[in-house]
Design a protein around this motif. Structure first.
Motif, short mmCIF file in Angstrom:
data_model
loop_
_atom_site.label_atom_id
_atom_site.label_comp_id
_atom_site.label_asym_id
_atom_site.label_seq_id
_atom_site.Cartn_x
_atom_site.Cartn_y
_atom_site.Cartn_z
N UNK A 144 1.00 4.18 12.58
CA UNK A 144 1.63 4.90 11.37
C UNK A 144 1.82 6.21 11.59
N UNK A 145 1.36 7.02 12.50
CA UNK A 145 1.50 8.25 12.94
C UNK A 145 0.73 9.16 11.98
N UNK A 146 -0.28 8.78 11.81
CA UNK A 146 -1.48 9.54 10.86
C UNK A 146 -2.28 10.40 11.79
N UNK A 147 -2.48 9.85 13.07
CA UNK A 147 -3.53 10.52 13.97
C UNK A 147 -2.85 11.00 15.31
N UNK A 148 -3.05 12.22 15.84
CA UNK A 148 -2.54 12.71 17.05
C UNK A 148 -3.16 12.08 18.08
N UNK A 149 -2.60 11.35 18.98
CA UNK A 149 -3.19 10.92 20.08
C UNK A 149 -3.83 12.25 20.84
N UNK A 150 -4.95 11.90 21.64
CA UNK A 150 -5.40 13.11 22.70
C UNK A 150 -4.48 12.81 23.85
N UNK A 151 -4.26 11.64 24.20
CA UNK A 151 -3.32 11.28 25.43
C UNK A 151 -2.44 10.04 25.07
N UNK A 152 -1.52 10.08 25.85
CA UNK A 152 -0.39 8.70 25.54
C UNK A 152 0.57 9.27 24.62
N UNK A 153 1.21 7.97 24.55
CA UNK A 153 2.68 8.02 23.66
C UNK A 153 2.69 7.06 22.71
N UNK A 154 3.10 7.47 21.36
CA UNK A 154 3.22 6.37 20.27
C UNK A 154 4.83 6.14 20.03
#
Lengths: 585, 587
Positions: free
Chosen positions: B415-425
């Protein structure tokens, strides 16, 4: 006190007549009548302080008259010194009076809180009419605070407003009946006008349902649902709506306040005009233009100035009462809310006294012809329920929800009393005298264990003297919470911190059991409800392992868990008429 | 020895852990709040203070002019000619004018200050909402229990008192003192100078000393109140646990101990407040005694006459009245500062982090995750590790696994609510059905319009019908205008879920994220809700997080998650699919 409550309870927006005070408030008021009585010494000090202004005003008036007669600096040293001394004593008396009033009021609040806590502690947890914990916390913590200003400010102010003006009037009257009359006429008109305006404002506020606290509620409500609002992309719309609602609330509130504040304007007007008329009358009298009003003898500058100086003091108690008016409504609402907490309801059997418990053999449990219904419900839940559970036996009470499984556990634990029949544990009947002792060797696991404010470890020990940090740590490991405990460390959980998942909470309850080696009877209420199947299996394993050598009664509608018990007792609707069907497992 | 079950009261630990605020920090926080006040109602802000000063000045003039008048008339009354020549009209008109001015100014002051305060409240709430609604702030708020939201209300209330109890009285006291000094200056300039120095000196010193004395008890009070609150919750919600471990009486004692500490802080604050009052009362008395000696000396020297002396004395009489209003403000300022420090960061959304980057997936894809890793704030271990996942458009996927495995976290990442530490959404625009049904205290229509503000009643009713609430709404006299919540429509758990479902159907998003959509519902209701959900979803892509068999059964593919990793994938028709379903919990 916040602006919100200030406005909601501004003089005039509340039932000024007192006619709308509900019965519960009257009860609470009677309950704190003792508090009001014990305020008498404080009020006496405050009144004595206020009345010291009379000699001070006299000294000042005589000094000015002396200046007119041509007295010099040397003649003023004595009056100035006496004036200062009286002023210091007055300040000290008033300070002592308000400190005493505060301490009395705060002591009363402490008594009320303790009484409410006792009533809550001894009420049966099975009584569904009990207030929710959030409501209790608000009533007992923030709302109850309003009792203190009510008792320490409003009650003394009311008493001062009746006594001090009369005393001042009595001092003015010998000099001039006209001046006394001006004051005497102005004063009773004030409450009259205030009441008239108050009624209008009350009608207006009722018509518009002013609820300033509603603005806070709206913000909290939307913040709680923030994930949904964000997900639907409604942040902008909600913010705009929040502003628009607040804006319209402001306009409606101001419409009411314009009327409500008239009541204080009336008070200002009459007190200001009262002083002005007294001054003009005294001036004209001294000029000789007005000859009447002074019992046939002319009064001089000293008397005239004295009357002028005490005139504002005549109105001062009324202004103080008006300023404390909002404390009254808030305080009475608080007393009412505290009273409601201690309402009548089902109670636990016996007391909450802590009893020592030593280990020993597993306990037998018997229910003989038990009749029971939920508090306030017309229908019986059990008419004639009998159960016999042998020491060390592991039994499942199996039924759909609502059939009374939790009630059976509560009856066994003495958390509620049956209407008829007998509950006995280890051969001894559960009654007021024995309940606390019989409860001591029991352990209980609920379906949604409460997580207390504190650390994970303090949640296991619950402050028990026989569970030290080491024992709590071992219990956490035994309940497979060792890893969670490692990650969380001493971080707060419960009210103060992040919660636990459903499975973790259940394991925490198991850790509490593991830290209770002396338990001889384990009662578990739906321990696997709402858990995923893997977690449910683990919880079941741990429960059965911890219950080795103890009697275990599990209320459940989980067939997998029920099948692992020695015996399943079906407790469904049919069973209520025909006793219970039993089947081996 | 501990009296309660709480070995250490951890409530408010965060507050204690805050770096001991430097003065600069306090000033910055106050600055943010002040700017808000000025931005909302600059005119009213100063007009309120000016009217407060006018009220006080008119009151002082009323008494002083009366004193002058009485003394002058007494002197004039000694001779008949002087009495006849005495102009009574100007002074008595002045006295009446002062009386009316005081009344009108007081009324105006109360209206203007309350109007300004209400406007500030509105602005403060709107800005706080926007501040918390920023992407990562929202996540942090979601982690917080209800108590912290409650603390927010107390903070807002504490800030309310800043304007009415601190800012208005300070400005009014300053202006009044200078005004009175000017009037005294008309009689004698030296007297005026001495008066202003003493009054402003004492008027500043006493509240500042009080402010210092109130600091510690204010903090203790805020802390003790939260402990009391937490213990009240524990006593009621944990009553059964406490009785069964023999700790209930101890918990009551713990509550009483918290109240005792609160009472000690209350008492310290009351002592400060009383001392301020007593201090001003004594200073006023001594000042008046001094003034009496001074005017006697000046009168003896022939510099001023007796009526002027009376005027000065009566002006001095009320010298410290304007400062009395600061009594509460001085005691409450520390609480307001605590609130300002906590609230100010949310008022300056300029510092908000940039939006979380979220690319569009490739053609035919609904979701594409490339080796993402998610780490919760401060957690030593990642919540999700190396998730690599593609979901096709129109596909229905169930994320299954034990509680705590990371299912909800994965939904939040999509949903784009958390910023990933690594990788791509990369994902299509999505809408989330939260695990806990989130409805608002609003009308039915208001609750539904969140999803589509443009929808007309026909569309709303159709959505309600499709969610199985058609009959319920048709039976309501208020229809779509029925309010939910206290005093309004009480919905059962199933009805609330259906309403959330109707809202979901109104959203145009092509991807639905569903977190345990039927948790807590009975089997029959749950199956009906799931069937309606499946029908309404149509060609949309679905991702649901679940541990229930009935929910996973509507998916084409099961993705098993354990300890933050994907440990298996089963497509419908695969040999393992039925077994994986079987491992999930029945109703």
């Amino acid at each position: 006190m916040s602006l919100a409550t200030a406005i909601r309870t501004a003089p005039g927006t509340t039932p000024a007549s007192g006619s709308a005070v509900p019965d519960a408030a009257r009860g609470a008021k009677a309950g704190s009548a003792a508090g009001a009585r014990s305020l008498r010494p404080a009020i006496a000090l405050q009144i004595a302080g206020a009345l010291l202004w009379l000699p001070q005003a006299g000294l000042l008036a005589l000094a000015v008259a002396g200046l007119v007669r041509g007295e010099g600096l040397a003649d003023m040293v004595l009056p100035a010194g006496a004036f200062a001394l009286l002023g210091v004593v007055r300040a000290l008396l008033e300070a002592a009076g308000s400190r005493l009033a505060f301490r009395t009021a705060r002591g009363e609040l402490m008594r009320l809180r303790a009484a409410a806590a006792e009533a809550l502690a001894l009420g049966s947890p099975l009584d569904t009419r009990r207030p929710a914990s959030g409501l209790v916390a608000s009533a007992l913590a923030e709302q109850a605070e309003a009792v203190v200003p009510y008792l320490s400010r409003f009650v003394p102010a009311r008493r001062r407003a009746t006594l001090v003006p009369l005393a001042i009037l009595a001092c003015v009257l010998p000099f001039s009946w006209v001046a006394a009359l001006i004051l005497a006429v102005a004063a009773p008109l004030i409450p009259l006008f205030m009441a008239l305006i108050g009624w209008r404002a009350k009608a207006a506020s009722e018509a518009q349902l002013i609820e300033l606290g509603g603005m806070n509620a709206f913000l909290l409500d939307r913040l709680r649902g923030l994930s949904t609002i964000r997900s639907f992309g409604a942040v902008e719309a909600t913010a705009t709506r929040l502003r628009a609602d607040a804006e319209s609330l402001r306009q409606r509130t101001m419409a009411v306040l314009r009327i409500a504040f008239l009541s204080s304007a009336v008070l200002e007007l009459f007190s200001a005009l009262g002083v002005a008329m007294v001054a003009v009358y005294v001036g004209f009298h001294l000029l000789g233009t007005i000859g009447f009003g002074s019992w046939g003898r002319d009064f001089g500058l000293g008397e005239g100035l004295f009357i002028l100086l005490v005139a504002p003091a005549f109105f001062e108690p009324l202004r103080e009462l008006s300023a404390a008016w909002h404390d009254r409504a808030a305080g009475q609402a608080a007393l009412e809310a505290i009273e409601a907490l201690a309402g009548e309801g089902a109670r636990i059997v016996g007391t909450d006294e802590a009893m020592p418990s030593r280990g020993g053999h597993a306990l037998a449990v018997r229910l003989d012809h038990v009749r029971f219904r939920h508090a306030g419900q017309p229908a019986l839940l059990f008419d004639d329920l009998s159960l016999d559970i042998a020491p060390g036996e592991h039994v499942a009470l199996f039924a759909p929800s609502g059939a009374g499984k939790s009630s059976v556990l509560a009856l066994v634990a003495g958390l509620v009393a049956p209407e008829g029949g007998r509950v006995s544990v280890d051969g001894e009947a559960m009654d007021a005298g024995s309940a606390a002792r019989l409860r001591a060797p029991m352990a209980y696991i609920g379906q949604q264990p409460h997580i207390f404010a504190g650390t994970l470890r303090s949640n296991v020990s619950l402050g028990r003297a026989d569970v030290d940090a080491g024992a709590a740590g071992r219990a956490l490991v035994a309940a497979r919470l060792g890893k969670v405990a490692g990650v969380r460390g001493p971080a707060p959980i419960g009210e103060g911190g992040r919660g636990l998942s459903g499975g973790e909470a259940l394991r925490l309850a198991l850790a509490r059991l593991a830290a209770t080696p002396q338990a001889r009877l384990v009662l578990a209420d739906e321990p696997t409800a709402h858990l995923d199947s893997g977690t449910a299996r683990e919880v079941g394993d741990a429960l059965i392992e911890l219950a080795q050598g103890r009697t275990l009664i599990v209320a459940t509608h989980d067939p997998a868990l029920a099948a692992r018990m020695d015996r399943v007792i079906r407790l469904d609707h049919a069973a209520q008429q025909q006793g219970v069907q039993e089947q081996g497992a | 020895m501990s009296t309660g079950p709480h070995v250490t009261p951890h409530i408010g630990a965060s507050h204690r852990a805050e770096p001991r605020g430097g003065l600069a920090r306090d000033l910055r926080a106050m600055g943010a709040i002040l700017r808000l006040f000025l931005a909302e109602r600059r005119g009213a802000f100063f007009a309120g203070a000016a009217l407060a000063a006018l009220t006080l000045l008119a009151g002082a003039c009323l008494l002083a002019l009366s004193g002058w008048f009485i003394t002058a008339t007494a002197i004039a009354g000694m001779s008949v000619t002087a009495a006849l020549a005495f102009d009574v009209f100007a002074p008595s008109a002045g006295i009446r004018l002062a009386a009316l001015t005081r009344t009108a100014a007081r009324y105006g002051e109360r209206l203007v200050t309350h109007d300004a305060a209400l406007a500030v409240l509105a602005g403060l709430r709107e800005r706080l909402f926007r501040g918390w609604a920023a992407p990562e702030a929202a996540g942090r708020l979601a982690d917080r229990p209800a108590r912290l939201l409650f603390r927010l209300t107390l903070d807002i209330d504490a800030l309310d008192s800043l304007y009415l109890r601190v800012l208005v009285p300070v400005i009014a006291a300053l202006a009044t003192t200078l005004g009175v000094a000017f009037l005294i200056g008309l009689v004698d300039a030296h007297l005026a100078l001495a008066f202003s120095l003493i009054v402003l000196g004492v008027g500043a010193l006493v509240p500042l000393i009080a402010l210092r004395a109130a600091r510690r008890p204010s903090r203790r009070r805020a802390h003790a109140l939260e402990v009391l609150r937490a213990r009240a919750v524990d006593l009621v919600a944990g009553q059964t646990e406490l009785i069964m471990t023999g700790r209930l009486a101890a918990a009551r004692e713990g509550l009483a101990a918290a109240d005792q500490r609160l009472a000690e802080a209350d008492d310290a604050l009351n002592r400060v407040e009383t001392r301020i009052s007593a201090g001003f009362a004594m200073a006023g008395t001594l000042l008046l005694a001094l003034a009496l000696l001074a005017v006697a000396a000046l009168n003896g020297a022939g510099t001023i006459d007796a009526p002027a002396a009376a005027l000065v004395l009566l002006l001095v009489l009320a010298a410290f009245d304007p400062f009395a209003a600061l009594r509460r403000g001085a005691v409450e300022l520390e609480r307001a500062l605590i609130a300002a420090r906590r609230v100010a960061p949310r008022l300056a959304p300029a510092a908000a982090p940039p939006a979380i980057p979220r690319a569009m997936p490739g053609a035919g894809e609904a979701v594409r995750l490339r080796h993402i890793e998610i780490r919760r704030e401060g957690a030593p271990l990642p919540a999700l590790t190396d998730i690599d996942l593609a979901i096709a458009r129109g596909e229905r996927v169930a994320l299954v696994g034990m509680s705590g495995a990371g299912k909800s976290t994965l939904l939040a990442a999509i949903a784009g609510e958390i910023r990933p530490a690594r990788g791509e959404v990369a994902a299509l625009p999505s809408v989330l059905l939260t695990q806990r049904t989130e409805l608002f205290r609003d009308t039915l229509r208001g609750n539904l319009l969140i999803a589509d503000p443009e929808a007309d009643d026909e569309r709303l009713l159709a959505a309600l019908e499709a969610a199985g609430l058609g009959a319920v709404v048709a039976g309501l006299p208020g229809g779509l205008d029925t309010r939910l919540g206290e005093g309004g429509l009480g919905l059962s758990g199933g009805q609330a879920r259906r309403l959330a479902l109707a809202r979901l159907m109104l959203a145009p998003a092509p991807l639905w994220l569903l977190d345990e959509p039927t948790e807590g519902l009975d089997g029959a209701t749950a199956r009906d809700v799931l069937a309606r959900l499946g029908r309404a979803a149509g060609p949309r892509s679905l991702v649901l997080a679940t541990h229930l068999r009935r929910e996973a059964d509507i998916a084409d593919r099961l993705i098993v998650i354990a300890e933050g990793r994907v440990t298996g994938t089963r497509r419908r028709g695969d040999p393992g699919f039925a077994a994986a379903l079987e491992a999930l919990r029945p109703d």
